[in-house]
Scaffold this active site. Structure first.
Site, PDB file in Angstrom:
ATOM      1  N   CYS A 111     -12.001   1.529   7.192  1.00  0.00           N
ATOM      2  CA  CYS A 111     -11.605   0.146   7.472  1.00  0.00           C
ATOM      3  C   CYS A 111     -12.663  -0.556   8.331  1.00  0.00           C
ATOM      4  CB  CYS A 111     -10.214   0.106   8.090  1.00  0.00           C
ATOM      5  SG  CYS A 111      -9.456  -1.542   8.067  1.00  0.00           S
ATOM      6  N   HIS A 213      -6.939   3.001   4.582  1.00  0.00           N
ATOM      7  CA  HIS A 213      -6.748   3.991   5.647  1.00  0.00           C
ATOM      8  C   HIS A 213      -6.205   5.284   5.043  1.00  0.00           C
ATOM      9  CE1 HIS A 213      -7.349   1.911   9.577  1.00  0.00           C
ATOM     10  NE2 HIS A 213      -7.176   0.832   8.836  1.00  0.00           N
ATOM     11  N   GLU A 215      -6.083   8.196   6.281  1.00  0.00           N
ATOM     12  CA  GLU A 215      -5.378   9.004   7.283  1.00  0.00           C
ATOM     13  C   GLU A 215      -3.948   8.543   7.515  1.00  0.00           C
ATOM     14  OE1 GLU A 215      -6.239   5.432   9.628  1.00  0.00           O
ATOM     15  OE2 GLU A 215      -7.257   6.491   7.993  1.00  0.00           O
TER      16      GLU A 215
END
Length: 252
Positions: A111, A213, A215
């Site tokens: 990001c 994202h 994660e």
């Protein structure tokens, strides 16, 4: 097998503690470290420091994490009303990106990390993405975390090879993205509305820079879909560590 040593950048925030309210802290969501460790690496957190070269010389890989907007002055744009910028973090992460490329150090840029990587080498950003079916205004936390859109990956790109498919569905937690790619970089993923969702270096620098994202896609099926990205990054860090260990041994 020795775990490669991965540094992850942090976000400076004010938090409440037993020592008072609004205490300055260098923070990172636990979800960043977890998949990197699960892929076989050891993790250290990186607050801004003047010792960029000393930090990079000790790392086998670098994660440029998400967070607040980079100061638009870095790419010739005007600041947005009501926004604040962390100039120390901007300078630190831009220096990290440049130093990592000089060394060929593997980087996973997420990001803001993608945006930093593009700015570091002369690219620019869309300061505020136009609203579309794929990119709605930033919402409340639950709605933002659950938002998804499709992306298409460039056939033959390293990223497409990692995922093993040209079409994916990812989350969307951003209001900026790449406008002009930096020289030496190319877009390799897009949403249907044309927003760039990933870039790669034209040379063999092991950089994975994604606008989504990975994660934060923690549901079991989505986490499994994102695991190959973390595995590829950590594998590259392990190779980097082995190559540098061999080079140091050869100079003795």
């Amino acid at each position: 097998m020795t775990r490669p040593f991965i540094g992850i950048t942090t976000w400076r925030r004010s938090i409440d503690t037993d020592l008072g309210t609004g205490r300055p802290a260098h923070t990172l969501g636990a979800e960043y470290a977890a998949p990197v460790e699960a892929a076989g690496a050891a993790v250290v957190l990186l607050p801004p420091t003047a010792g960029v070269d000393a930090v990079l010389d000790r790392l086998d890989g670098l994660v440029l994490s998400g967070g607040e907007d980079v100061d638009p002055a870095r790419y010739g744009a005007e600041p947005q009303e009501g926004k604040t910028y962390d100039v120390a973090r901007d300078a630190f992460e831009i220096a990290l990106a440049r130093g990592a490329r000089e060394r060929g150090l593997p980087v996973l840029a997420i990001c803001r990390g993608l945006q930093v990587s593009n700015i570091a080498f002369g690219g620019s950003l869309i300061v505020d993405i136009p609203v579309s079916a794929d990119h709605q205004p930033v919402q409340d936390a639950d709605a933002q975390l659950s938002a998804r859109h499709p992306i298409s990956l460039l056939d033959g790109s390293r990223l497409a090879a990692v995922y093993g498919t040209p079409d994916r569905v990812v989350n969307t937690i951003h209001h900026q993205s790449i406008d002009v790619p930096a020289p030496g970089f190319r877009p390799v993923a897009w949403t249907p509305d044309g927003i760039v969702e990933a870039i790669e270096a034209d040379d063999d620098w092991p950089l994975w820079a994604v606008q989504w994202h990975p994660e934060k896609m923690t549901a079991p099926d989505e986490a499994a879909d994102e695991a190959p990205l973390f595995a590829a990054f950590v594998a590259a860090a392990r190779r980097y560590a082995a190559e540098h260990a061999a080079a140091q041994k050869g100079t003795r």
